[in-house]
Write a protein that holds these residues in place. Structure first.
Motif, PDB file in Angstrom:
ATOM      1  N   HIS A 138       5.514   0.544   5.267  1.00 51.40           N
ATOM      2  CA  HIS A 138       4.267  -0.242   5.191  1.00 51.40           C
ATOM      3  C   HIS A 138       4.405  -1.165   3.979  1.00 51.40           C
ATOM      4  O   HIS A 138       4.558  -0.696   2.847  1.00 51.40           O
TER       5      HIS A 138
ATOM      6  N   HIS B  23       3.545  -4.578   1.463  1.00 51.84           N
ATOM      7  CA  HIS B  23       2.757  -5.634   0.812  1.00 51.84           C
ATOM      8  C   HIS B  23       3.737  -6.451  -0.030  1.00 51.84           C
ATOM      9  O   HIS B  23       4.863  -5.995  -0.302  1.00 51.84           O
TER      10      HIS B  23
ATOM     11  N   THR C  15       1.082  -5.291   6.176  1.00 54.88           N
ATOM     12  CA  THR C  15      -0.349  -5.116   5.908  1.00 54.88           C
ATOM     13  C   THR C  15      -1.158  -6.311   6.384  1.00 54.88           C
ATOM     14  O   THR C  15      -0.741  -7.460   6.213  1.00 54.88           O
TER      15      THR C  15
ATOM     16  N   ARG D  20       1.738   9.878   5.296  1.00 56.18           N
ATOM     17  CA  ARG D  20       2.150   8.668   4.595  1.00 56.18           C
ATOM     18  C   ARG D  20       2.232   8.965   3.108  1.00 56.18           C
ATOM     19  O   ARG D  20       1.325   9.591   2.553  1.00 56.18           O
TER      20      ARG D  20
ATOM     21  N   GLU E 267       2.231   2.880  -3.187  1.00 57.15           N
ATOM     22  CA  GLU E 267       0.962   2.192  -2.893  1.00 57.15           C
ATOM     23  C   GLU E 267      -0.216   3.134  -3.082  1.00 57.15           C
ATOM     24  O   GLU E 267      -1.261   2.738  -3.582  1.00 57.15           O
TER      25      GLU E 267
HETATM   26 ZN    ZN Z   1      -1.453  -1.138   2.404  1.00 52.46          ZN
END
Ligand code: ZN
Ligand code: KMH
Length: 310
Positions: A49, A51, A85, A254, A258
């Motif tokens: 995931h 960013h 994201t 997860r 982050e």
């Molecule tokens: Zn995120």
């Protein structure tokens, strides 16, 4: 919930909540983000995931140009599923937030299922010295921050990604968000299976009590039945406790910097891979197995890593 002994580990490598002064290990530059993502995949993460951040200041940067710096490198080096994201930072507009997923057409994009207060100002009690001006404001201004994800905003993200074959990580920070997802399912705007990422411990969302986790699971099971692919993330110190509870309930997990910069009480995680390795030990210790990227593609009905636009 569909039952399998394969567990998908997602790693969210940098996000938009933590700031560089909180951990020297938070990936910030394109090289650091690529290395962190590749290391996490090698340690067992099936989904990454992602960013992006400004390499000079570490501030969240949602421009496609920022993502372009690392997406091809990650794709070349791993078979892991890339998840871009659309939450970006709660300070951004939905149009800004949706741009990278619309451009790069990943296998998965995140989709945040409701508006909420999204507060991290209590961290000001812990951190006083900041390397960059934006960090203090980022924390302080979250007192007044509403993470806006109206029905119109959710429709906007769905329309923007419509036709790209991108599927979603539905981020649900409260029980009501599950009902909003059921609403979109009833309208036929989202299709099963539903990869629900239940988020625990954001100030403004549901808490981290075991009863909160149970209530989220029971409600998701009731609304989505066999079409549910349930995953959890616990913010901060509760990351691994919540992961362990979810694993014992048949869920996916997860991890990543982050959501938590810690590896143990008072000990910073020196890499995303170290958290994934710990998650892997938990999974295997419970007699379960870690899903490969191909397993994850089958479990979530994904289009394949060769059908993205990067
Ligand atoms: Zn995120
Ligand atoms: N850091 C998570 C709690 C997104 O990227 O869409 C929120 C998140 C949002 O992952």
């Amino acid at each position: 919930m569909s039952s399998t002994d394969k567990v998908i580990i997602t790693c969210a490598v940098t996000g938009a909540i933590h700031t560089p002064s909180m951990s020297p290990y938070l990936p910030v530059t394109p090289d650091q983000i690529a290395e962190a993502a590749i290391g996490a995949a090698e340690a067992g993460a099936a989904i990454l995931h992602l960013h992006a951040r400004d390499p000079e200041t570490g501030k969240p940067d949602q421009t496609p140009e920022a993502f372009e710096q690392f997406l091809p490198r990650i794709k070349q080096a791993t078979d892991a599923v890339v998840n871009i994201t659309t939450g970006g930072s709660p300070y951004m507009t939905v149009a800004e937030r949706a741009e990278p997923a619309a451009r790069f057409q990943p296998e998965i994009a995140s989709l945040n299922m409701g508006s909420m207060n999204f507060a991290f100002f209590p961290l000001l009690a812990k951190y006083q010295d900041f390397q960059h001006d934006w960090e203090r404001e980022h924390l302080e201004n979250s007192r007044g921050l509403v993470f806006r994800n109206s029905f119109k905003d959710i429709e906007y993200v769905l329309e923007t990604c419509h036709g790209n074959g991108t599927r979603f990580e539905f981020e649900c920070y409260d029980i009501s968000h599950l009902y909003s997802l059921a609403h979109f399912s009833d309208r036929g705007l989202v299709k099963p299976p539903f990869f629900v990422q239940s988020v625990f411990g954001i100030l403004g969302g549901i808490g981290t009590h075991p009863e909160d986790v149970m209530h989220m699971k029971r409600t998701a099971d009731r609304l989505f039945g066999a079409e549910l692919r349930w995953s959890v993330l616990g913010a901060g110190k509760d990351q691994f406790r919540i992961a362990t509870q979810a694993l014992s309930l048949g869920g996916n997990i997860r991890v990543g910097l982050e959501d938590s910069i810690w590896i143990a009480r008072g000990e910073l995680a020196s890499s995303n891979a170290s958290q994934v390795a710990k998650a892997r030990r938990l999974v295997e210790g419970l007699g379960l197995s870690v899903a490969t990227p191909e397993d994850a593609r089958k479990m979530l009905g994904l289009k394949g890593g060769d059908r993205v636009n990067f």
